[in-house]
Design a protein around this motif. Structure first.
Motif, PDB file in Angstrom:
ATOM      1  N   ARG A 167       1.842 -27.998   4.743  1.00  0.00           N
ATOM      2  CA  ARG A 167       3.295 -27.590   4.121  1.00  0.00           C
ATOM      3  C   ARG A 167       3.638 -26.152   4.333  1.00  0.00           C
ATOM      4  N   ARG A 168       2.672 -24.977   4.245  1.00  0.00           N
ATOM      5  CA  ARG A 168       3.387 -23.916   4.505  1.00  0.00           C
ATOM      6  C   ARG A 168       3.400 -23.601   5.906  1.00  0.00           C
ATOM      7  N   GLN A 210       8.760 -24.060  12.856  1.00  0.00           N
ATOM      8  CA  GLN A 210       9.223 -25.387  13.583  1.00  0.00           C
ATOM      9  C   GLN A 210       9.338 -25.557  14.958  1.00  0.00           C
ATOM     10  N   ASN A 251       6.840 -24.935   6.904  1.00  0.00           N
ATOM     11  CA  ASN A 251       7.765 -24.222   6.321  1.00  0.00           C
ATOM     12  C   ASN A 251       8.008 -23.045   7.016  1.00  0.00           C
ATOM     13  N   GLU A 253       8.810 -30.537  12.504  1.00  0.00           N
ATOM     14  CA  GLU A 253       7.439 -30.133  11.783  1.00  0.00           C
ATOM     15  C   GLU A 253       6.265 -30.607  12.920  1.00  0.00           C
TER      16      GLU A 253
END
Length: 344
Positions: free
Chosen positions: A171-172, A178, A175, A184
């Motif tokens: 997730r980090r 990209q 975030n 993602e």
């Protein structure tokens, strides 16, 4: 939803025992061969020989290659199919360490120190000091999983904290970085709670362990199995042959529950409780059932032991497949992070 990818692995500790078989190998083979109603594979499986992870608790490396081959032979004998599931050594896919390095920048040491699994390991291994590598074990595990974009992680409940760390890192990263086309880079893998079938050791301890000498190896002959089974602890209250027994506290009965035919199991329980089945005969019956289940594995193992060049080629081919996946993932990572770009 398409095919989901699973990465599972073991440390190379040599020949495997019944605990490995019931606790992991059976599930691996089932996942490898599982099909949906359309006949498509549900999971794309990859099996990792985690030789780097060995170093977190032992720096002895002289036997790693021999242990790797012994373990791989047991995998193959148990039904792991290298055509469906690449098998490979962690140390031979260098991208594991590269991704581990990058991921180590995304998590704090205090977060890793709060990992309850780590605390349990320190207690169980009676460790006086903690190495950086052992502290970062879950980060390397995250790199193992995400390098192959694992969607699902089969774990017992005690391993859920490791999966959560992997999800946090994915997730980090997503975030912060990209990919210009993909967006993602990493999936957030979902835990698949699996009730692993744990077998106690022959001495009645909670699990089999070669260091405790309480195991039955998958490669043991019927005579070796029978000899080891004679040492298994039983119901301490059943002193004489005709004393009534209590199967629920008997180590041997826990093996019966796994290896005895269902129609035989109910008779074993009834005869034990009534006192008509003595421990000596009970152990003989259990050893025979275990030997019967392992017979195909022992036969396959004997074949691979006499065809070691085939075993080595399976390993090398699996590593080539793994490197291709890993290289593609790391190219996406570098692109997303803008590492190695050359601009005018």
């Amino acid at each position: 939803m398409g095919t989901l990818r699973i990465l599972s692995g073991m440390r190379p500790t040599g020949k495997l025992h019944l605990g490995h078989y019931t606790g992991a190998l059976e599930s691996w083979v089932e996942q490898q061969n599982q099909r949906n109603e359309a006949g498509e594979r549900v999971y794309e499986t990859c099996f990792l020989i985690a030789d780097y992870h060995n170093l977190t608790t032992s720096l002895e490396t002289g036997e790693i290659y021999t242990h790797t081959l012994d373990m791989l032979i047991d995998w193959l004998a148990a039904g792991v199919d290298p055509e469906k599931s690449p098998v490979f050594r962690q140390s031979q896919v260098k991208e594991h360490t590269e991704l581990f390095l990058l991921f180590s920048m995304l998590i704090t040491s205090s977060r890793l120190e709060r990992n309850p699994t780590l605390k349990d390991q320190i207690r169980d291994l009676n460790m006086e000091s903690l190495t950086y590598g052992h502290l970062g074990y879950p980060v390397l595990q995250a790199a193992d999983i995400l390098l192959y974009k694992g969607n699902v992680v089969p774990v017992g409940e005690d391993q859920l904290p490791h999966v959560e760390i992997t999800r946090e890192i994915a997730r980090r990263f997503n975030n912060l970085y990209q990919h210009p086309i993909l967006g993602e880079v990493f999936p957030e893998p979902a835990p698949k709670i699996t009730k692993f079938s744990r077998l106690p050791g022959l001495d009645g301890k909670a699990k089999m362990s070669k260091s405790l000498g309480n195991t039955i190896l998958l490669s043991d002959s019927p005579d070796e199995i029978a000899k080891k089974m004679r040492t298994a602890v039983t119901d301490t209250k059943k002193v004489r042959k005709n004393d009534p027994g209590h199967p629920e506290v008997c180590t041997v009965y826990s093996y019966h529950e796994k290896f005895a035919p269902q129609e035989q199991l109910s008779a074993i329980e009834a005869d034990c409780r009534s006192g008509s089945l003595g421990c000596v005969d009970c152990k003989k019956m259990c050893a025979a059932n275990i030997a019967a289940e392992l017979s195909p594995l022992v036969e396959k193992r004997a074949y691979y032991e006499t065809h070691m060049e085939l075993v080595k080629s399976i390993l090398l081919e699996g590593e080539a497949k793994a490197r291709a996946i890993a290289r593609a993932t790391m190219q996406e990572v570098r692109t997303a992070m803008k590492l190695g770009e050359i601009t005018c």
